[in-house]
Enzyme design. Structure first.
Site, mmCIF file in Angstrom:
data_model
loop_
_atom_site.group_PDB
_atom_site.id
_atom_site.type_symbol
_atom_site.label_atom_id
_atom_site.label_comp_id
_atom_site.label_asym_id
_atom_site.label_seq_id
_atom_site.Cartn_x
_atom_site.Cartn_y
_atom_site.Cartn_z
ATOM 1 N N ALA A 83 3.350 7.960 3.351
ATOM 2 C CA ALA A 83 4.239 6.812 3.509
ATOM 3 C C ALA A 83 3.687 5.622 2.741
ATOM 4 O O ALA A 83 2.593 5.683 2.160
ATOM 5 C CB ALA A 83 4.377 6.464 4.994
ATOM 6 N N GLN A 84 4.459 4.539 2.716
ATOM 7 C CA GLN A 84 3.980 3.295 2.138
ATOM 8 C C GLN A 84 4.274 2.152 3.100
ATOM 9 O O GLN A 84 5.106 2.261 3.998
ATOM 10 C CB GLN A 84 4.607 3.026 0.773
ATOM 11 C CG GLN A 84 6.087 2.757 0.754
ATOM 12 C CD GLN A 84 6.615 2.642 -0.679
ATOM 13 O OE1 GLN A 84 6.130 3.316 -1.598
ATOM 14 N NE2 GLN A 84 7.600 1.782 -0.892
ATOM 15 N N ALA A 131 0.859 -1.188 0.000
ATOM 16 C CA ALA A 131 0.000 0.000 0.000
ATOM 17 C C ALA A 131 0.893 1.235 0.000
ATOM 18 O O ALA A 131 1.922 1.263 0.675
ATOM 19 C CB ALA A 131 -0.920 0.015 1.216
ATOM 20 N N ASP A 180 -8.295 10.475 11.272
ATOM 21 C CA ASP A 180 -8.140 10.210 9.832
ATOM 22 C C ASP A 180 -8.844 8.900 9.497
ATOM 23 O O ASP A 180 -8.255 7.974 8.941
ATOM 24 C CB ASP A 180 -6.646 10.138 9.485
ATOM 25 C CG ASP A 180 -6.394 10.201 7.980
ATOM 26 O OD1 ASP A 180 -7.316 10.636 7.243
ATOM 27 O OD2 ASP A 180 -5.308 9.823 7.539
ATOM 28 N N SER A 195 -0.085 9.105 0.561
ATOM 29 C CA SER A 195 0.556 10.394 0.330
ATOM 30 C C SER A 195 1.743 10.639 1.242
ATOM 31 O O SER A 195 2.686 11.328 0.854
ATOM 32 C CB SER A 195 -0.469 11.511 0.520
ATOM 33 O OG SER A 195 -1.047 11.432 1.805
ATOM 34 N N LYS A 217 5.946 0.455 7.971
ATOM 35 C CA LYS A 217 5.572 1.720 7.351
ATOM 36 C C LYS A 217 6.805 2.614 7.268
ATOM 37 O O LYS A 217 7.504 2.815 8.265
ATOM 38 C CB LYS A 217 4.480 2.402 8.181
ATOM 39 C CG LYS A 217 3.982 3.731 7.627
ATOM 40 C CD LYS A 217 2.844 4.250 8.505
ATOM 41 C CE LYS A 217 2.289 5.564 7.987
ATOM 42 N NZ LYS A 217 1.170 6.060 8.834
#
Length: 524
Positions: free
Chosen positions: A137-138, A132, A292, A135, A157
């Site tokens: 982090a991945q 995944a 969020d 915007s 992450k």
């Protein structure tokens, strides 16, 4: 100089408008209700539209992705509001939540090794490709060997390279526009746009340090340890640093995957109610909540437990704000608009020279259309617009500490609506609000608050000897000043000392009177 500092920010905002027009996103704007100047700008922007840009919804997603992390965050919010951007646009924006283009594996591996201060092989058995990318982090799936030698799956992450620089650049533009609005638009000053941007900047700075996200996860886990149907992933502190966060791997269905949820046999309307009540419980009971909560950050396991991830953005409410929230919601639920108005005045959110009765009447105009209607019959976005108009009419000051709560409530309501289009938010919220009011504003809560105030007063009384000692020291210091040659007369020195002593005496008497009053109240 001010013009020179604003120019780069105006250029960035102009670029944003150009990209929106180029990708066809301005097709989504209905110019009928816009002022002439805005209609002119929209028409000018569409002159640059690509010939291939035939769909405004797809164009909006492409434009936000091109513009960078700040605008991707905007897209994440709009994805939960199909009533604002349309069903098609909301569906296209969903890919911004976890399907942004990932950065290369080698760069991720180097960033993780640098953040942890050790070669990758010392921390992980394997590190798979990104599963995944968002915007900020991945996330990678990794295999970790514990101290007992047992291997298990983990989610790693890692921050996106250069993301801090991009955000700082966009924030500079936001600050420039906010300062301009405060100077040139008197009606908008009550919204405190500079303070709002400053709050956003602080939130982003916190989100850039993954250790703080780990701490938020730990705190939420403690707060919700006894809550059925909700949990968060455990933190691997040994493999967590400023730029890297390692958590337990979650095997569950995303809340955004409606088909998979239905195939797993989950009760979707019940999940919607549970989500709303969980958020309200965290905000009101704990004063600390996930801010969020878009569908990409929520999962449901096989047992129906709701699992929240990505705690980079959180919100806090003090006791005053929690009481304000509870009484406001309860007032709307029971239609006691007079009490809702009084709460605004008691909290100092509305100037005292305004009319309580007139404010109550305006709140009635907002609240009455809500009752006996379900979520598919009323738009929360329109409701908030009406509330904005009313608060502006009564000069209500924007409260930065409540902005994040308001934004998150709208997002949660939007997510819950995707699970149950007929969700009644007020009936869903009522048991949580009633529980909080009974616990905190009932006899037990009153006694606890009084006891806490008494403890504060007793601590003040305990500090009296130190206060008297400071007064004595001031007297000695003043005498030394005179001996040093300053032309203070004896009468002046005596007057100063007497004034200090009188202030101390009256302060002590006031503390004693307050303490006595509390004791009388408690034991009457």
């Amino acid at each position: 100089m001010p013009a020179l500092s604003v120019l780069p920010n105006l250029l960035r905002l102009a670029r944003a408008g150009f990209v929106m027009g180029r990708e066809g996103a301005l097709r989504l704007v209905d110019p009928i209700d816009l002022p002439p100047s805005a209609r002119t700008l929209i028409g000018f922007g569409r002159l640059f539209e690509k010939r291939s840009a035939k769909d405004g919804a797809e164009g909006l997603a492409r434009a936000l992705q091109r513009l960078g992390p700040s605008y991707v965050k905007l897209g994440q919010f709009l994805a939960t509001r199909p009533d604002v951007v349309g069903v098609r646009a909301a569906r296209d924006l969903e890919r911004l939540q976890d399907r942004v283009e990932p950065f290369p594996q080698k760069i991720a591996e180097a960033a993780i090794a640098e953040a942890l201060g050790a070669p990758l092989g010392q921390r992980f058995v394997t590190l798979g490709p990104a599963v995944a990318a968002a915007s900020i982090a991945q996330v990678h799936r990794a295999i970790v060997r514990g101290r007992d030698g047992v291997e298990y799956a983990a989610a790693v992450k890692v921050l996106r390279p250069g993301v801090e620089r991009h955000f700082q650049r966009d924030l500079a533009a936001f600050f420039a526009i906010a300062r301009f609005i405060e100077r040139r638009v008197p009606k908008a000053r009550r919204l405190k746009p500079v303070t709002v941007v400053a709050t956003l900047a602080r939130s982003i700075a916190i989100e850039m340090d993954l250790r703080l996200e780990a701490a938020a996860l730990s705190e939420i886990a403690e707060n919700t340890a006894a809550d059925p149907g909700f949990r968060v992933p455990a933190v691997d502190w040994e493999r967590t640093a400023r730029g890297v966060l390692t958590l337990e791997w979650i095997d569950a269905v995303k809340l955004s995957d409606r088909a998979a949820l239905e195939a797993s046999g989950h009760d979707l309307p019940a999940l919607g109610r549970h989500l709303m009540q969980t958020f309200l419980r965290h905000a009101m009971r704990d004063g600390f909540f996930h801010a969020d909560m878009h569908p990409g950050n929520l999962f449901v396991d096989a047992g129906g437990t709701l699992i929240a991830v990505d705690f980079g953005i959180t919100g806090r409410l003090g006791k005053k704000e929690r009481r304000f929230l509870a009484e406001i919601l309860h007032g709307f639920i029971v239609r006691d608009y007079r009490r809702v108005a009084e709460v605004h005045f008691e909290a100092g959110y509305v100037p005292q020279d305004e009319s309580v009765d007139e404010f109550a009447r305006a709140l009635r105009a907002i609240g009455e259309p809500i009752h006996s209607r379900t979520a598919d019959q009323i738009s929360m976005a329109k409701l908030l617009t009406l509330l904005f108009e009313v608060t502006e009419l009564f000069q209500m000051q924007t409260r930065p500490e409540l902005l994040m709560l308001q934004k998150t409530m709208v997002v949660v309501e939007g997510v819950a609506r995707t699970l149950d289009p007929r969700l009644d938010m007020w009936k869903t919220a009522e048991p949580v609000v009633r529980e909080w009011i009974e616990r905190n504003l009932g006899p037990i809560g009153i006694a606890e608050n009084a006891a806490e105030e008494l403890r504060h007063l007793l601590r003040g009384v305990g500090a009296l000897p130190d206060l008297l000692l400071r007064v004595e020291r001031i007297t000695v210091d003043l005498e030394e000043v005179v001996r040093g040659g300053l032309s203070y007369s004896d009468d002046s020195i005596q007057a100063i000392v007497s004034g200090v002593q009188r202030a101390a005496i009256w302060g002590n008497l006031a503390l004693g009177a307050i303490a006595l009053g509390v004791l009388v109240y408690l034991f009457r």
